[in-house]
Design a protein around this motif. Structure first.
Motif, PDB file in Angstrom:
ATOM      1  N   THR A 135      34.753  33.361 -21.971  1.00  0.00           N
ATOM      2  CA  THR A 135      34.085  32.241 -21.306  1.00  0.00           C
ATOM      3  C   THR A 135      34.390  32.329 -19.820  1.00  0.00           C
ATOM      4  N   GLY A 136      33.881  31.386 -19.043  1.00  0.00           N
ATOM      5  CA  GLY A 136      34.242  31.316 -17.640  1.00  0.00           C
ATOM      6  C   GLY A 136      33.110  31.704 -16.713  1.00  0.00           C
ATOM      7  N   PRO A 137      33.322  31.529 -15.411  1.00  0.00           N
ATOM      8  CA  PRO A 137      32.251  31.702 -14.431  1.00  0.00           C
ATOM      9  C   PRO A 137      31.705  33.126 -14.332  1.00  0.00           C
ATOM     10  N   VAL A 138      32.560  34.150 -14.499  1.00  0.00           N
ATOM     11  CA  VAL A 138      32.051  35.521 -14.400  1.00  0.00           C
ATOM     12  C   VAL A 138      31.084  35.807 -15.539  1.00  0.00           C
ATOM     13  N   ALA A 139      31.480  35.486 -16.761  1.00  0.00           N
ATOM     14  CA  ALA A 139      30.632  35.740 -17.920  1.00  0.00           C
ATOM     15  C   ALA A 139      29.330  34.946 -17.850  1.00  0.00           C
ATOM     16  N   ARG A 140      29.352  33.787 -17.186  1.00  0.00           N
ATOM     17  CA  ARG A 140      28.142  32.961 -17.054  1.00  0.00           C
ATOM     18  C   ARG A 140      27.278  33.388 -15.875  1.00  0.00           C
ATOM     19  N   GLY A 141      27.802  34.265 -15.037  1.00  0.00           N
ATOM     20  CA  GLY A 141      27.081  34.630 -13.821  1.00  0.00           C
ATOM     21  C   GLY A 141      27.058  33.520 -12.803  1.00  0.00           C
ATOM     22  N   ASP A 142      28.092  32.701 -12.806  1.00  0.00           N
ATOM     23  CA  ASP A 142      28.184  31.556 -11.893  1.00  0.00           C
ATOM     24  C   ASP A 142      28.735  32.040 -10.549  1.00  0.00           C
ATOM     25  N   VAL A 143      27.833  32.616  -9.759  1.00  0.00           N
ATOM     26  CA  VAL A 143      28.234  33.295  -8.528  1.00  0.00           C
ATOM     27  C   VAL A 143      28.871  32.341  -7.528  1.00  0.00           C
ATOM     28  N   GLY A 144      28.348  31.124  -7.426  1.00  0.00           N
ATOM     29  CA  GLY A 144      28.902  30.166  -6.475  1.00  0.00           C
ATOM     30  C   GLY A 144      30.360  29.864  -6.748  1.00  0.00           C
ATOM     31  N   THR A 145      30.712  29.713  -8.035  1.00  0.00           N
ATOM     32  CA  THR A 145      32.108  29.427  -8.392  1.00  0.00           C
ATOM     33  C   THR A 145      32.991  30.632  -8.117  1.00  0.00           C
ATOM     34  N   VAL A 146      32.498  31.823  -8.444  1.00  0.00           N
ATOM     35  CA  VAL A 146      33.274  33.040  -8.178  1.00  0.00           C
ATOM     36  C   VAL A 146      33.530  33.181  -6.681  1.00  0.00           C
ATOM     37  N   SER A 147      32.514  32.910  -5.872  1.00  0.00           N
ATOM     38  CA  SER A 147      32.668  32.995  -4.416  1.00  0.00           C
ATOM     39  C   SER A 147      33.690  31.979  -3.918  1.00  0.00           C
ATOM     40  N   ALA A 148      33.659  30.769  -4.475  1.00  0.00           N
ATOM     41  CA  ALA A 148      34.621  29.739  -4.072  1.00  0.00           C
ATOM     42  C   ALA A 148      36.035  30.133  -4.458  1.00  0.00           C
ATOM     43  N   HIS A 149      36.183  30.701  -5.653  1.00  0.00           N
ATOM     44  CA  HIS A 149      37.507  31.180  -6.080  1.00  0.00           C
ATOM     45  C   HIS A 149      38.030  32.230  -5.097  1.00  0.00           C
ATOM     46  N   ALA A 150      37.182  33.211  -4.791  1.00  0.00           N
ATOM     47  CA  ALA A 150      37.616  34.305  -3.927  1.00  0.00           C
ATOM     48  C   ALA A 150      38.036  33.789  -2.554  1.00  0.00           C
ATOM     49  N   GLN A 151      37.275  32.834  -2.006  1.00  0.00           N
ATOM     50  CA  GLN A 151      37.616  32.288  -0.692  1.00  0.00           C
ATOM     51  C   GLN A 151      38.929  31.515  -0.745  1.00  0.00           C
ATOM     52  N   ALA A 152      39.106  30.707  -1.797  1.00  0.00           N
ATOM     53  CA  ALA A 152      40.348  29.938  -1.932  1.00  0.00           C
ATOM     54  C   ALA A 152      41.552  30.856  -2.087  1.00  0.00           C
ATOM     55  N   LEU A 153      41.385  31.915  -2.863  1.00  0.00           N
ATOM     56  CA  LEU A 153      42.499  32.841  -3.079  1.00  0.00           C
ATOM     57  C   LEU A 153      42.800  33.662  -1.829  1.00  0.00           C
ATOM     58  N   LYS A 154      41.767  33.965  -1.058  1.00  0.00           N
ATOM     59  CA  LYS A 154      41.990  34.678   0.205  1.00  0.00           C
ATOM     60  C   LYS A 154      42.840  33.831   1.140  1.00  0.00           C
ATOM     61  N   GLU A 155      42.512  32.545   1.229  1.00  0.00           N
ATOM     62  CA  GLU A 155      43.292  31.635   2.075  1.00  0.00           C
ATOM     63  C   GLU A 155      44.702  31.466   1.523  1.00  0.00           C
ATOM     64  N   TYR A 156      44.814  31.365   0.207  1.00  0.00           N
ATOM     65  CA  TYR A 156      46.122  31.193  -0.424  1.00  0.00           C
ATOM     66  C   TYR A 156      47.003  32.421  -0.178  1.00  0.00           C
ATOM     67  N   ASP A 157      46.427  33.599  -0.320  1.00  0.00           N
ATOM     68  CA  ASP A 157      47.189  34.835  -0.142  1.00  0.00           C
ATOM     69  C   ASP A 157      47.726  34.983   1.272  1.00  0.00           C
ATOM     70  N   GLY A 158      47.090  34.314   2.218  1.00  0.00           N
ATOM     71  CA  GLY A 158      47.558  34.413   3.593  1.00  0.00           C
ATOM     72  C   GLY A 158      48.990  33.940   3.753  1.00  0.00           C
ATOM     73  N   GLY A 159      49.455  33.088   2.818  1.00  0.00           N
ATOM     74  CA  GLY A 159      50.829  32.623   2.925  1.00  0.00           C
ATOM     75  C   GLY A 159      51.646  32.852   1.678  1.00  0.00           C
ATOM     76  N   ALA A 160      51.177  33.755   0.799  1.00  0.00           N
ATOM     77  CA  ALA A 160      51.871  33.898  -0.482  1.00  0.00           C
ATOM     78  C   ALA A 160      51.986  35.340  -0.967  1.00  0.00           C
ATOM     79  N   GLY A 161      52.132  36.277  -0.040  1.00  0.00           N
ATOM     80  CA  GLY A 161      52.420  37.638  -0.474  1.00  0.00           C
ATOM     81  C   GLY A 161      51.226  38.534  -0.685  1.00  0.00           C
TER      82      GLY A 161
END
Length: 302
Positions: free
Chosen positions: A230-256
């Motif tokens: 299940t989940g956004p990738v399997a559903r082709g929910d591109v907007g959610t995947v893009s939001a995840h990637a952006q949030a994780l990019k910002e998070y990684d800036g201060g977390a290794g």
């Protein structure tokens, strides 16, 4: 009265695996004649799981044993086996088993040359090195490799330890081990990353939130395979995947910086498998790659 076919067993390496398997063989009424233990932790483990068993030098253990269990790190195994062969330590008819997942019996060729019998017995289980691991053996399989005539001996030893033997061809050992490491070791990393993110947004007990979800996911995946996805990738929910990637990019800036890379890799693998199963269209795969900000990868079979 002792059961027939009982062996004098020597354990080389009182790590988390060696001490537990030694205790399991002892419970099957084999006599553990000696164990090697160098570090303080391994000595304590030997005393706890193998009380009364003498801590001996490696060559003395080999000399006294009918079955030698080599429970040492993969990269140390070949050198240890060859070194003992140079000393003339291996004995004709002696059983020599290692617990490495990566190797079959080829690495024990010096053992074979001396007339001893090589076996590969790898438990597909993660161990703590404590007595509770003996219970885990009851629900465990071993990847077993041996010469055809000796395979029943290897299988019998595993059954005596309370586990289930599964024959693995010599040529398949590395892929076998990679599959186990990929599933088990990387699961720990994924859980650690998820727990860290939850904790940093104020979730005080990430294990309470993740535990039911992950247990259900694992049970569903084992029962239904990729049909459980299940989940956004399997559903082709591109907007959610893009939001995840952006949030994780910002998070990684201060977390290794390791979370985004892991998410990208697993999301791309998930998307490719979804295309191959007809759940996503090829153009959706391209959209997901773009949303992830990762290098595009063609689906398998293309």
């Amino acid at each position: 009265m002792a059961r027939p076919g009982r062996l004098g067993v020597g354990i080389i390496g009182a790590g988390k695996v060696g001490a537990v398997l030694g205790a399991a063989l002892r419970a099957a009424e084999h006599a553990v004649v000696g164990v090697s233990a160098v570090s303080e932790a391994s000595r304590e483990r030997a005393e706890t799981l193998l009380p009364g068993v003498p801590i001996l030098e490696i060559q003395d253990i080999v000399e006294r044993s009918e079955l030698v269990l080599l429970a040492v790190p993969d990269d140390a195994l070949g050198e240890l086996v060859a070194g003992l062969a140079k000393l003339g330590a291996w004995q004709p008819g002696q059983l020599v088993a290692h617990t490495s997942g990566r190797f079959g019996v080829g690495i024990l060729n010096p053992v074979r040359a001396a007339g001893a019998i090589p076996l590969a017995l790898h438990p597909a289980m993660t161990f703590t090195g404590m007595s509770l691991d003996l219970t885990r053996l009851m629900d465990c399989t071993f990847g077993v490799t041996a010469d055809a005539a000796m395979l029943p001996i290897a299988q019998a030893l595993v059954v005596e330890m309370g586990a289930e033997p599964v024959a693995i061809a010599e040529a398949d050992r590395t892929l076998y081990h990679a599959s186990l490491a990929h599933s088990s070791n990387h699961m720990v990393t994924l859980v650690a990353q998820a727990s860290q993110m939850l904790r940093e947004i104020g979730v005080e007990a990430p294990e309470s939130m993740l535990g039911p979800l992950l247990r259900a996911t694992l049970e569903n995946a084992l029962a239904s395979g990729e049909a459980a996805l299940t989940g956004p990738v399997a559903r082709g929910d591109v907007g959610t995947v893009s939001a995840h990637a952006q949030a994780l990019k910002e998070y990684d800036g201060g977390a290794g910086g390791d979370v985004l890379a892991a998410y990208q890799a697993m999301a791309q693998a998930t998307a490719r498998r979804a295309v191959n199963r007809g759940l996503l269209r090829p153009e959706q795969l391209n959209e997901i790659d773009e949303a992830l900000g990762a290098e595009p990868k063609a689906p398998e079979g293309n």
